[in-house]
Motif scaffolding. Structure first.
Motif, PDB file in Angstrom:
ATOM      1  N   GLY A 106     -13.014 -19.228  32.551  1.00  0.00           N
ATOM      2  CA  GLY A 106     -12.241 -18.021  32.479  1.00  0.00           C
ATOM      3  C   GLY A 106     -12.596 -16.991  33.544  1.00  0.00           C
ATOM      4  N   GLY A 107     -12.772 -15.736  33.320  1.00  0.00           N
ATOM      5  CA  GLY A 107     -12.838 -14.674  34.357  1.00  0.00           C
ATOM      6  C   GLY A 107     -11.998 -13.948  34.947  1.00  0.00           C
ATOM      7  N   GLU A 108     -11.890 -13.055  35.676  1.00  0.00           N
ATOM      8  CA  GLU A 108     -10.738 -12.300  36.117  1.00  0.00           C
ATOM      9  C   GLU A 108     -10.622 -12.731  37.541  1.00  0.00           C
ATOM     10  OE1 GLU A 108      -9.001  -9.928  34.675  1.00  0.00           O
ATOM     11  OE2 GLU A 108     -10.142 -10.305  32.723  1.00  0.00           O
ATOM     12  N   VAL A 109      -9.456 -12.558  37.971  1.00  0.00           N
ATOM     13  CA  VAL A 109      -8.702 -13.258  39.205  1.00  0.00           C
ATOM     14  C   VAL A 109      -8.200 -11.812  40.006  1.00  0.00           C
ATOM     15  CG1 VAL A 109      -7.144 -14.829  40.555  1.00  0.00           C
ATOM     16  CG2 VAL A 109      -8.501 -15.492  38.557  1.00  0.00           C
ATOM     17  N   TYR A 110      -8.453 -11.713  41.225  1.00  0.00           N
ATOM     18  CA  TYR A 110      -7.971 -10.370  41.869  1.00  0.00           C
ATOM     19  C   TYR A 110      -7.218 -10.945  43.326  1.00  0.00           C
ATOM     20  CZ  TYR A 110     -10.708  -8.046  38.389  1.00  0.00           C
ATOM     21  OH  TYR A 110     -11.271  -7.755  37.302  1.00  0.00           O
ATOM     22  N   ASP A 111      -6.249 -10.070  43.736  1.00  0.00           N
ATOM     23  CA  ASP A 111      -5.726 -10.242  44.903  1.00  0.00           C
ATOM     24  C   ASP A 111      -6.475  -9.744  46.093  1.00  0.00           C
ATOM     25  OD1 ASP A 111      -3.700 -11.515  43.826  1.00  0.00           O
ATOM     26  OD2 ASP A 111      -2.301  -9.543  43.707  1.00  0.00           O
ATOM     27  N   SER A 112      -7.378  -9.065  46.076  1.00  0.00           N
ATOM     28  CA  SER A 112      -8.409  -8.593  47.072  1.00  0.00           C
ATOM     29  C   SER A 112      -9.782  -8.145  46.357  1.00  0.00           C
ATOM     30  CB  SER A 112      -7.672  -7.461  47.739  1.00  0.00           C
ATOM     31  OG  SER A 112      -7.821  -6.180  47.012  1.00  0.00           O
ATOM     32  N   PRO A 113     -10.767  -8.453  47.431  1.00  0.00           N
ATOM     33  CA  PRO A 113     -12.153  -7.719  47.029  1.00  0.00           C
ATOM     34  C   PRO A 113     -11.981  -6.184  46.584  1.00  0.00           C
ATOM     35  CG  PRO A 113     -12.257  -8.828  48.961  1.00  0.00           C
ATOM     36  CD  PRO A 113     -10.724  -8.639  48.753  1.00  0.00           C
ATOM     37  N   GLN A 114     -11.250  -5.390  47.092  1.00  0.00           N
ATOM     38  CA  GLN A 114     -11.162  -4.086  46.583  1.00  0.00           C
ATOM     39  C   GLN A 114     -10.653  -3.719  45.315  1.00  0.00           C
ATOM     40  OE1 GLN A 114     -12.802  -1.813  48.458  1.00  0.00           O
ATOM     41  NE2 GLN A 114     -12.322  -0.092  46.786  1.00  0.00           N
ATOM     42  N   THR A 115      -9.616  -4.663  45.101  1.00  0.00           N
ATOM     43  CA  THR A 115      -9.122  -4.460  43.739  1.00  0.00           C
ATOM     44  C   THR A 115     -10.146  -5.130  42.492  1.00  0.00           C
ATOM     45  OG1 THR A 115      -6.974  -5.020  44.482  1.00  0.00           O
ATOM     46  CG2 THR A 115      -7.004  -5.333  42.206  1.00  0.00           C
ATOM     47  N   ALA A 116     -10.877  -5.877  42.927  1.00  0.00           N
ATOM     48  CA  ALA A 116     -12.034  -6.398  41.948  1.00  0.00           C
ATOM     49  C   ALA A 116     -13.005  -5.344  41.720  1.00  0.00           C
ATOM     50  CB  ALA A 116     -12.708  -7.777  42.483  1.00  0.00           C
ATOM     51  N   ILE A 117     -13.411  -4.727  42.885  1.00  0.00           N
ATOM     52  CA  ILE A 117     -14.222  -3.860  42.948  1.00  0.00           C
ATOM     53  C   ILE A 117     -14.039  -2.529  41.986  1.00  0.00           C
ATOM     54  CG2 ILE A 117     -15.487  -2.043  44.519  1.00  0.00           C
ATOM     55  CD1 ILE A 117     -15.491  -4.492  46.463  1.00  0.00           C
ATOM     56  N   GLN A 118     -12.861  -1.928  42.362  1.00  0.00           N
ATOM     57  CA  GLN A 118     -12.468  -1.095  41.374  1.00  0.00           C
ATOM     58  C   GLN A 118     -12.274  -1.322  39.928  1.00  0.00           C
ATOM     59  OE1 GLN A 118     -12.231   2.101  42.438  1.00  0.00           O
ATOM     60  NE2 GLN A 118     -12.949   1.344  44.254  1.00  0.00           N
ATOM     61  N   ALA A 119     -11.638  -2.410  39.598  1.00  0.00           N
ATOM     62  CA  ALA A 119     -11.671  -2.823  38.222  1.00  0.00           C
ATOM     63  C   ALA A 119     -12.747  -2.947  37.421  1.00  0.00           C
ATOM     64  CB  ALA A 119     -10.905  -4.274  38.155  1.00  0.00           C
ATOM     65  N   ALA A 120     -13.863  -3.302  38.242  1.00  0.00           N
ATOM     66  CA  ALA A 120     -15.262  -3.529  37.499  1.00  0.00           C
ATOM     67  C   ALA A 120     -16.169  -2.286  37.580  1.00  0.00           C
ATOM     68  CB  ALA A 120     -16.033  -4.660  38.046  1.00  0.00           C
ATOM     69  N   GLY A 121     -15.624  -1.022  38.174  1.00  0.00           N
ATOM     70  CA  GLY A 121     -16.493  -0.083  38.405  1.00  0.00           C
ATOM     71  C   GLY A 121     -17.642  -0.146  39.155  1.00  0.00           C
ATOM     72  N   PHE A 122     -17.359  -0.803  40.329  1.00  0.00           N
ATOM     73  CA  PHE A 122     -18.464  -0.892  41.304  1.00  0.00           C
ATOM     74  C   PHE A 122     -18.276  -0.218  42.502  1.00  0.00           C
ATOM     75  CE2 PHE A 122     -20.202  -3.977  38.627  1.00  0.00           C
ATOM     76  CZ  PHE A 122     -21.527  -4.115  38.712  1.00  0.00           C
ATOM     77  N   GLY A 123     -17.519   0.783  42.632  1.00  0.00           N
ATOM     78  CA  GLY A 123     -16.884   1.398  43.760  1.00  0.00           C
ATOM     79  C   GLY A 123     -17.841   2.557  44.088  1.00  0.00           C
ATOM     80  N   GLY A 124     -18.853   2.715  43.408  1.00  0.00           N
ATOM     81  CA  GLY A 124     -19.636   3.916  43.861  1.00  0.00           C
ATOM     82  C   GLY A 124     -19.873   5.031  42.798  1.00  0.00           C
ATOM     83  N   GLU A 125     -18.774   5.120  41.911  1.00  0.00           N
ATOM     84  CA  GLU A 125     -18.647   6.218  41.192  1.00  0.00           C
ATOM     85  C   GLU A 125     -19.607   5.960  40.018  1.00  0.00           C
ATOM     86  OE1 GLU A 125     -15.777   2.864  39.934  1.00  0.00           O
ATOM     87  OE2 GLU A 125     -15.859   4.246  41.999  1.00  0.00           O
ATOM     88  N   LEU A 126     -20.141   5.254  39.703  1.00  0.00           N
ATOM     89  CA  LEU A 126     -20.832   4.803  38.579  1.00  0.00           C
ATOM     90  C   LEU A 126     -22.484   4.587  39.077  1.00  0.00           C
ATOM     91  CD1 LEU A 126     -19.116   2.904  36.233  1.00  0.00           C
ATOM     92  CD2 LEU A 126     -19.386   5.249  35.987  1.00  0.00           C
ATOM     93  N   ARG A 127     -22.748   5.250  40.191  1.00  0.00           N
ATOM     94  CA  ARG A 127     -24.013   5.008  40.806  1.00  0.00           C
ATOM     95  C   ARG A 127     -25.392   5.679  39.988  1.00  0.00           C
ATOM     96  NH1 ARG A 127     -22.963   7.457  45.739  1.00  0.00           N
ATOM     97  NH2 ARG A 127     -22.664   5.488  46.743  1.00  0.00           N
ATOM     98  N   GLY A 128     -26.072   4.861  39.568  1.00  0.00           N
ATOM     99  CA  GLY A 128     -27.338   5.327  39.026  1.00  0.00           C
ATOM    100  C   GLY A 128     -27.126   4.880  37.508  1.00  0.00           C
ATOM    101  N   ALA A 129     -26.002   4.571  36.965  1.00  0.00           N
ATOM    102  CA  ALA A 129     -25.376   4.335  35.589  1.00  0.00           C
ATOM    103  C   ALA A 129     -26.073   2.839  35.231  1.00  0.00           C
ATOM    104  CB  ALA A 129     -24.287   4.791  35.343  1.00  0.00           C
ATOM    105  N   TYR A 130     -26.763   2.726  34.166  1.00  0.00           N
ATOM    106  CA  TYR A 130     -27.074   1.198  33.932  1.00  0.00           C
ATOM    107  C   TYR A 130     -27.295   1.493  32.407  1.00  0.00           C
ATOM    108  CZ  TYR A 130     -28.585   0.879  38.864  1.00  0.00           C
ATOM    109  OH  TYR A 130     -28.570   0.830  39.961  1.00  0.00           O
ATOM    110  N   TRP A 131     -26.514   0.267  31.691  1.00  0.00           N
ATOM    111  CA  TRP A 131     -26.335   0.230  30.371  1.00  0.00           C
ATOM    112  C   TRP A 131     -27.450  -0.784  29.680  1.00  0.00           C
ATOM    113  CZ3 TRP A 131     -22.472   1.069  33.518  1.00  0.00           C
ATOM    114  CH2 TRP A 131     -21.679   2.013  33.327  1.00  0.00           C
ATOM    115  N   VAL A 132     -28.082  -0.485  28.513  1.00  0.00           N
ATOM    116  CA  VAL A 132     -29.190  -1.362  28.160  1.00  0.00           C
ATOM    117  C   VAL A 132     -28.465  -2.378  27.415  1.00  0.00           C
ATOM    118  CG1 VAL A 132     -31.171  -1.292  26.714  1.00  0.00           C
ATOM    119  CG2 VAL A 132     -30.560   0.793  27.995  1.00  0.00           C
TER     120      VAL A 132
END
Length: 132
Positions: A106-132
């Motif tokens: 399975g897994g998600e499929v994206y058209d571009s790396p930027q789309t994947a980054i934004q969808a997963a929340g790795f665009g820098g807006e959650l810098r320093g946020a880690y879930w236990v």
């Protein structure tokens, strides 16, 4: 030394120059292998919440020092690791087979790396946020 007629030289030159078949052309073959075909994914990604160990070394983000919570991005045969702080690097030790083993079915499929980054929340807006 005898002088050849122009037609004889032209015929002889054309006979000695083989033209490769389209299947034998390495450039065309490379283009076919690297271009996405219908039904093939372009960019695939998966999150890896824990520590990531590659060749016995725990990965650490060189920008912020994070040691867990990664986004793994597979673009054809190249695997990149991205941190929540938006720092990203290509990991040469990982290939497509390694990515597929970590991602599972399975897994998600994206058209571009930027789309994947934004969808997963790795665009820098959650810098320093880690879930236990």
């Amino acid at each position: 030394m005898p002088v050849l007629h122009d037609d004889a030289v032209r015929t002889r030159t054309n006979a000695l120059t083989p033209t490769p078949a389209p299947a034998d052309d390495p450039i065309l073959r490379l283009q076919q292998e690297t271009q996405p075909h219908d039904g093939e994914f372009r960019v695939q990604c998966t999150t890896h919440p824990g520590e990531l160990t590659i060749t016995g070394i725990i990965q650490m983000c060189p920008a912020c020092g994070a040691r867990r919570d990664w986004l793994l991005i597979c673009d054809r045969n190249q695997v990149s690791i991205r941190c929540r702080c938006a720092h990203q690097w290509v990991e040469r030790e990982l290939g497509r087979a390694d990515f597929e083993a970590m991602a599972g079915p399975g897994g998600e499929v994206y058209d571009s790396p930027q789309t994947a980054i934004q969808a997963a929340g790795f665009g820098g807006e959650l810098r320093g946020a880690y879930w236990v």
